[in-house]
Design an enzyme around this catalytic site. Structure first.
Site, PDB file in Angstrom:
ATOM      1  N   GLN A 174       4.535  29.903  -8.721  1.00 45.42           N
ATOM      2  CA  GLN A 174       5.268  29.353  -7.583  1.00 45.42           C
ATOM      3  C   GLN A 174       4.335  28.744  -6.537  1.00 45.42           C
ATOM      4  OE1 GLN A 174       7.960  32.476  -6.294  1.00 45.42           O
ATOM      5  NE2 GLN A 174       9.554  31.713  -7.657  1.00 45.42           N
ATOM      6  N   HIS A 230      16.738  37.269  -2.965  1.00 45.31           N
ATOM      7  CA  HIS A 230      15.376  36.942  -3.386  1.00 45.31           C
ATOM      8  C   HIS A 230      15.215  35.458  -3.712  1.00 45.31           C
ATOM      9  CE1 HIS A 230      14.833  41.209  -3.325  1.00 45.31           C
ATOM     10  NE2 HIS A 230      15.737  41.381  -4.270  1.00 45.31           N
ATOM     11  N   LEU A 231      16.250  34.856  -4.281  1.00 45.77           N
ATOM     12  CA  LEU A 231      16.175  33.425  -4.573  1.00 45.77           C
ATOM     13  C   LEU A 231      16.103  32.613  -3.287  1.00 45.77           C
ATOM     14  CD1 LEU A 231      16.228  31.155  -6.685  1.00 45.77           C
ATOM     15  CD2 LEU A 231      18.733  31.242  -6.605  1.00 45.77           C
ATOM     16  N   ALA A 232      16.713  33.114  -2.220  1.00 46.73           N
ATOM     17  CA  ALA A 232      16.781  32.353  -0.967  1.00 46.73           C
ATOM     18  C   ALA A 232      15.396  31.981  -0.452  1.00 46.73           C
ATOM     19  CB  ALA A 232      17.546  33.157   0.082  1.00 46.73           C
ATOM     20  N   ASP A 233      14.491  32.964  -0.367  1.00 46.57           N
ATOM     21  CA  ASP A 233      13.184  32.634   0.206  1.00 46.57           C
ATOM     22  C   ASP A 233      12.356  31.776  -0.738  1.00 46.57           C
ATOM     23  OD1 ASP A 233      10.702  34.331  -0.923  1.00 46.57           O
ATOM     24  OD2 ASP A 233      12.470  35.600  -1.040  1.00 46.57           O
ATOM     25  N   HIS A 243      11.201  38.201   4.243  1.00 48.99           N
ATOM     26  CA  HIS A 243      10.494  37.185   3.465  1.00 48.99           C
ATOM     27  C   HIS A 243      11.035  35.795   3.808  1.00 48.99           C
ATOM     28  CE1 HIS A 243       9.245  40.356   0.393  1.00 48.99           C
ATOM     29  NE2 HIS A 243       8.134  39.765   0.753  1.00 48.99           N
TER      30      HIS A 243
END
Length: 251
Positions: A11, A193-196, A217
């Site tokens: 990432q 978790h996908l949001a950040d 995060h």
């Protein structure tokens, strides 16, 4: 030589490679299934398909799993860059199309997985045919993770809970159940978790999405991005019960 997260390394370099002048092929070694970082399954089923909606072409292949603390995992990545990406608008989850749960085990007894699946069956009421045990004994060390996959019309959410020393199998499953229930109750398409992890891609391409109450995060990532890029990132709450938020990048 460690269980450091290979998915987080990917990432880190993705924003540059997705818009580079030529194709990239990567081989990343280390931890592929770690707590506190996105496991490979999340990367493949949730994060990268969402990038695909924006026109980014990234594919991954798991060669060998690597669990904390032994590590030793490996996966390959192929990236076909583009300058013709589009903004992301992800405001609705849509109807749930399918759901399934796996108890993944590496060099541990299947008894652990059966206990986890029994708890999922009791707490969620899912049919046993939606629950399975998957073995990954080619790993360098032992490991266990419970993975829930919820495929909806517009997105697939992947929820994970990792086995730990001195933590009962039932507790691991209950952690996954709690996160699943929060996700379903909120109604937002993008999980916590996908949001950040979507923030840098939409800072590049633009867009907006709805999510659960942002984690630290997410809020930290927003502030860091604004230090580097000339973008405005609007975070606002749009409903009270349950709390749903919208994040929008204005360029």
């Amino acid at each position: 030589g460690t269980a450091g997260s290979a998915t987080l390394v990917l990432q880190t370099v993705l924003p540059a490679l997705m818009t580079a002048d030529g194709n990239s092929h990567l081989s990343l070694k280390g931890g592929t299934h770690n707590p506190w970082s996105p496991p490979f399954d999340f990367l493949k089923k949730s994060f990268l398909p969402t990038l695909g909606r924006m026109g980014f072409n990234v594919s991954v292949d798991l060669k060998r799993p690597g669990f904390y603390p032994a590590g030793g995992g490996e996966f390959t990545v192929n990236i076909v860059p583009t300058q013709k990406y589009s903004s992301l608008e992800l405001l609705e989850r849509g109807e749930i199309i399918s759901r399934k749960a796996r108890a993944i085990l590496a060099k541990l007894s299947n008894h652990i997985g059966h206990r986890e699946l029994d708890m999922l069956e009791r707490k969620l009421g899912w049919s046993r045919k939606l629950l399975s045990i998957e073995r990954m004994d080619d790993s360098a060390g032992p490991g266990n993770v419970v993975i829930l996959e919820i495929e909806s019309e517009h997105i697939t959410e992947v929820i994970t809970a990792f086995g730990e020393l001195s933590v009962q199998a039932e507790t691991v499953a209950e952690r996954a159940v709690a996160e699943f229930r929060n996700y379903i109750a909120c109604g937002a398409p993008v999980g916590e978790h996908l949001a950040d992890q979507l923030l840098i891609p939409i800072a590049i391409a633009g867009g907006c999405f709805r999510t659960l109450m942002p984690s630290k995060h997410t809020t930290t990532n927003i502030e860091v991005i604004k230090k580097f890029l000339d973008v405005e990132i609007d975070l606002r709450q749009i409903s009270d019960q349950p709390r749903m938020y919208q994040i929008e990048v204005k360029k």
